[in-house]
Write a protein that holds these residues in place. Structure first.
Motif, PDB file in Angstrom:
ATOM      1  N   ASP A 173      86.988   9.264  -5.390  1.00  0.00           N
ATOM      2  CA  ASP A 173      88.041   9.753  -4.502  1.00  0.00           C
ATOM      3  C   ASP A 173      89.220   8.801  -4.674  1.00  0.00           C
ATOM      4  O   ASP A 173      89.077   7.737  -5.287  1.00  0.00           O
ATOM      5  N   THR A 197      83.426  12.518   6.540  1.00  0.00           N
ATOM      6  CA  THR A 197      84.503  13.490   6.330  1.00  0.00           C
ATOM      7  C   THR A 197      83.946  14.800   5.757  1.00  0.00           C
ATOM      8  O   THR A 197      84.680  15.754   5.574  1.00  0.00           O
ATOM      9  N   TRP A 198      82.645  14.823   5.443  1.00  0.00           N
ATOM     10  CA  TRP A 198      82.013  16.036   4.925  1.00  0.00           C
ATOM     11  C   TRP A 198      81.463  16.862   6.094  1.00  0.00           C
ATOM     12  O   TRP A 198      81.484  16.423   7.242  1.00  0.00           O
ATOM     13  N   GLN A 205      82.552   8.005   3.925  1.00  0.00           N
ATOM     14  CA  GLN A 205      82.870   9.195   3.140  1.00  0.00           C
ATOM     15  C   GLN A 205      82.113  10.415   3.682  1.00  0.00           C
ATOM     16  O   GLN A 205      82.684  11.488   3.852  1.00  0.00           O
ATOM     17  N   SER A 206      80.833  10.236   3.989  1.00  0.00           N
ATOM     18  CA  SER A 206      80.028  11.385   4.430  1.00  0.00           C
ATOM     19  C   SER A 206      80.515  11.918   5.780  1.00  0.00           C
ATOM     20  O   SER A 206      80.318  13.086   6.098  1.00  0.00           O
ATOM     21  N   LEU A 233      80.481   2.461   2.658  1.00  0.00           N
ATOM     22  CA  LEU A 233      81.469   3.364   2.075  1.00  0.00           C
ATOM     23  C   LEU A 233      80.945   4.801   2.066  1.00  0.00           C
ATOM     24  O   LEU A 233      81.663   5.747   2.390  1.00  0.00           O
ATOM     25  N   GLU A 255      91.876   7.006   0.172  1.00  0.00           N
ATOM     26  CA  GLU A 255      90.879   7.758   0.949  1.00  0.00           C
ATOM     27  C   GLU A 255      89.629   6.905   1.165  1.00  0.00           C
ATOM     28  O   GLU A 255      89.024   6.912   2.236  1.00  0.00           O
ATOM     29  N   LEU A 256      89.230   6.191   0.109  1.00  0.00           N
ATOM     30  CA  LEU A 256      88.025   5.366   0.215  1.00  0.00           C
ATOM     31  C   LEU A 256      88.248   4.210   1.193  1.00  0.00           C
ATOM     32  O   LEU A 256      87.354   3.851   1.965  1.00  0.00           O
ATOM     33  N   ALA A 271      87.915   5.588   4.548  1.00  0.00           N
ATOM     34  CA  ALA A 271      86.497   5.830   4.845  1.00  0.00           C
ATOM     35  C   ALA A 271      85.813   4.526   5.255  1.00  0.00           C
ATOM     36  O   ALA A 271      85.001   4.493   6.187  1.00  0.00           O
TER      37      ALA A 271
END
Ligand SMILES: [Zn+2]
Length: 530
Positions: free
Chosen positions: A211, A76-77, A73-74, A69, A215-216, A219
């Motif tokens: 989040d 998208t950073w 998520q990362s 996860l 979204e999660l 991800a």
């Protein structure tokens, strides 16, 4: 019923059976391995015969320690990894560019820098990130996931000022004048999740950033795509809080779970796990609770692993520990007492020693012959710790890509002995069972790159990290990324090798890693079947 027989290419079984002629499956289960005629007979004449056309057939890789996860998520950073960001100046520019694409006030998040591979050879600080923005929060996470740097606005919103004391197991870094620099290490990262977010106090680095559930889930889809594209079919999520648990369960219920997944629940929830009576594994072949994760020390790539010698860059620095020795004994002891497997993050020799002391005490009170406690990472064990791991039947769950990416920087920071990072050769010779993994997103899921790093001890900076006696063979590395991983999760009866009765979690490779030049191994393409 769908039955298939595969033949016409090398078959790597990860068992005693060397290059059998064929393999038969029916309804997702391996039925037979051996001569083509026998395999065909085992599933009947209606079976489809699939010609591998020279491709290699093998069991799907197992990533025995990763954070899917967080990986998704990362991604998208802002990517602040050394490949993308050679300097703090470049990092500031890249982050500011992302700010231009976001709505006013929305935070800018980045991931993946390493101080030893930035031109300035230091961490960024809040003054650097104030150049990105002063009207919105900015945060960049260290590649280890064990530390963050935030801008002044975010530091204020987190309620941190110069007078805020360091929490147990964490450090709020300060400059010579005593001002907070914006760097927060280990348990100090607990402040990042905000009110209502997951809180784990001194049980680990907190990367459980909230989040929206949708979204999660997206991800997690993204992360699963990446694992599958590299031939990984089973993963172990090595730090499950309520955030991860709820997303894994939702993915399963929505039919979006495509990896076999084991979960180690973080020790911050040990009381709840014990209160529930979760004294064993729970779940099924697709998604299962396997045990408890706890942390002994900080990360080696941030130079916060707990080592007994002085770090070369600071004779007063020996790293961070999350718990006192007695707390660690209590955590491991209570989980072990009811029969739960524990994976303990321990990188430095001192942290590994404390971990083994705790396991030894737990075993002396409640002897359990096959519990398979795991030292996660196991970067710098000494000879004595390695011998004790073998005696206690403790697994090493290691990540070779870490020494490829950061081994030389770590060796410079640690000083003498630091280049013995990830001593796979010594672990093997001592009889310690090893599982290889990615710790994604710390390194990307890429088993063949991991095998290459384990075999060559190569460094991205050029040359070799330490001594080649600490390398292992291609065969040993492939085993550690399949059967080794399965055994570290107690899943070897179901996955990890090609044998009758096991799941047909099959992948093909376009070349045989046992037959090509070692330098070719990272370029082999894997494909998941079915
Ligand atoms: Zn990890």
């Amino acid at each position: 019923m769908t039955a298939q027989v595969f033949t016409g290419g090398d078959i790597l079984t990860m068992t005693e059976e060397r290059y059998p002629e064929a393999l038969a499956i029916r309804d997702g289960i391996i039925i037979a391995v051996g001569a083509l005629a026998d395999c065909r007979a085992s599933v009947g004449s209606g079976a489809e015969v699939i010609d591998l056309g020279g491709r290699v057939l093998m069991p799907g890789f197992i990533d025995a320690h990763c954070h899917p996860l967080m990986l998704g998520q990362s991604l998208t950073w802002v990517d602040c990894s050394p490949d993308q960001v050679p300097s703090i100046e470049a990092m500031v520019k890249l982050l500011a560019g992302r700010g231009g694409t976001l709505r006013a006030g929305a935070p800018i998040w980045g991931y993946g820098y390493h101080q030893g591979r930035l031109a300035e050879r230091r961490h960024p600080n809040r003054q650097d990130l104030d150049l990105v923005a002063t009207d919105r929060p900015v945060m960049v996470m260290h590649t280890s996931g064990h530390g963050i740097v935030v801008n002044t606005l975010m530091l204020q919103r987190m309620g941190v000022d110069d007078a805020t004391p360091d929490p147990d197991g964490g450090v709020i870094e300060r400059d010579a004048a005593g001002h907070a620099t914006g760097l927060l290490w280990d348990a100090a990262t607990d402040l990042i999740t905000g009110e209502g977010g997951v809180k784990i106090t001194n049980h680990g680095p907190n990367f459980h950033i909230p989040d929206a559930q949708s979204e999660l889930l997206d991800a997690l889809d993204l992360a699963q795509d990446i694992f599958l594209a590299k031939g990984v079919t089973t993963v172990l999520d090595a730090q499950v809080s309520r955030r991860e648990m709820s997303v894994w369960l939702a993915a399963r219920d929505l039919g979006r779970l495509r990896l076999r997944t084991g979960m180690l629940v973080l020790s911050s929830l040990l009381d709840e796990v014990l209160a529930l009576g979760l004294n064993s594994t729970l779940g099924d072949d697709q998604l299962a609770f396997l045990g408890i994760k706890c942390y002994a020390d900080g990360s080696l790539t941030s130079y916060n692993a707990n080592i007994s010698a002085d770090y070369a860059f600071d004779p007063c620095h020996h790293g961070h520990v999350y718990h006192s020795d007695s707390e660690l004994k209590d955590l491991i002891g209570r989980a072990h007492a009811v029969g739960l497997q524990v994976g303990i993050h321990a990188q430095g020799d001192a942290a590994i020693r404390s971990t083994l002391d705790a396991i030894q005490q737990a075993q002396s009170m409640f002897p359990r012959s096959d519990v398979r406690h795991r030292v996660e990472h196991c970067g710098l064990p000494g000879d004595e710790e390695i011998a004790r791991m073998a005696d206690l039947g403790v697994f090493a769950v290691n990540q070779s890509q870490h020494h490829f990416l950061y081994g030389k920087a770590v060796a410079r920071a640690v000083g003498a002995g630091g280049d013995r990072y990830n001593p796979l050769g010594s672990l093997h010779r001592a009889g310690v069972e090893v599982a290889l993994s990615s710790d994604a997103p710390v390194s990307m899921p890429d088993p063949l790159a991991t095998v290459f790093a384990a075999v060559t001890r190569a460094s991205v900076e050029g040359g070799v990290v330490g001594d080649l006696s600490e390398s292992i063979t291609v065969e040993q590395a492939l085993w550690a990324h399949t059967m080794g991983g399965a055994r570290s999760m107690h899943r070897e009866a179901k996955v990890g090798s090609l044998a009758p009765g096991k799941f047909a979690d099959l992948i093909t490779l376009d070349q045989n890693p046992l037959k090509v030049a070692v330098a070719e191994i990272p370029f082999i393409q894997a494909r998941v079947l079915g």
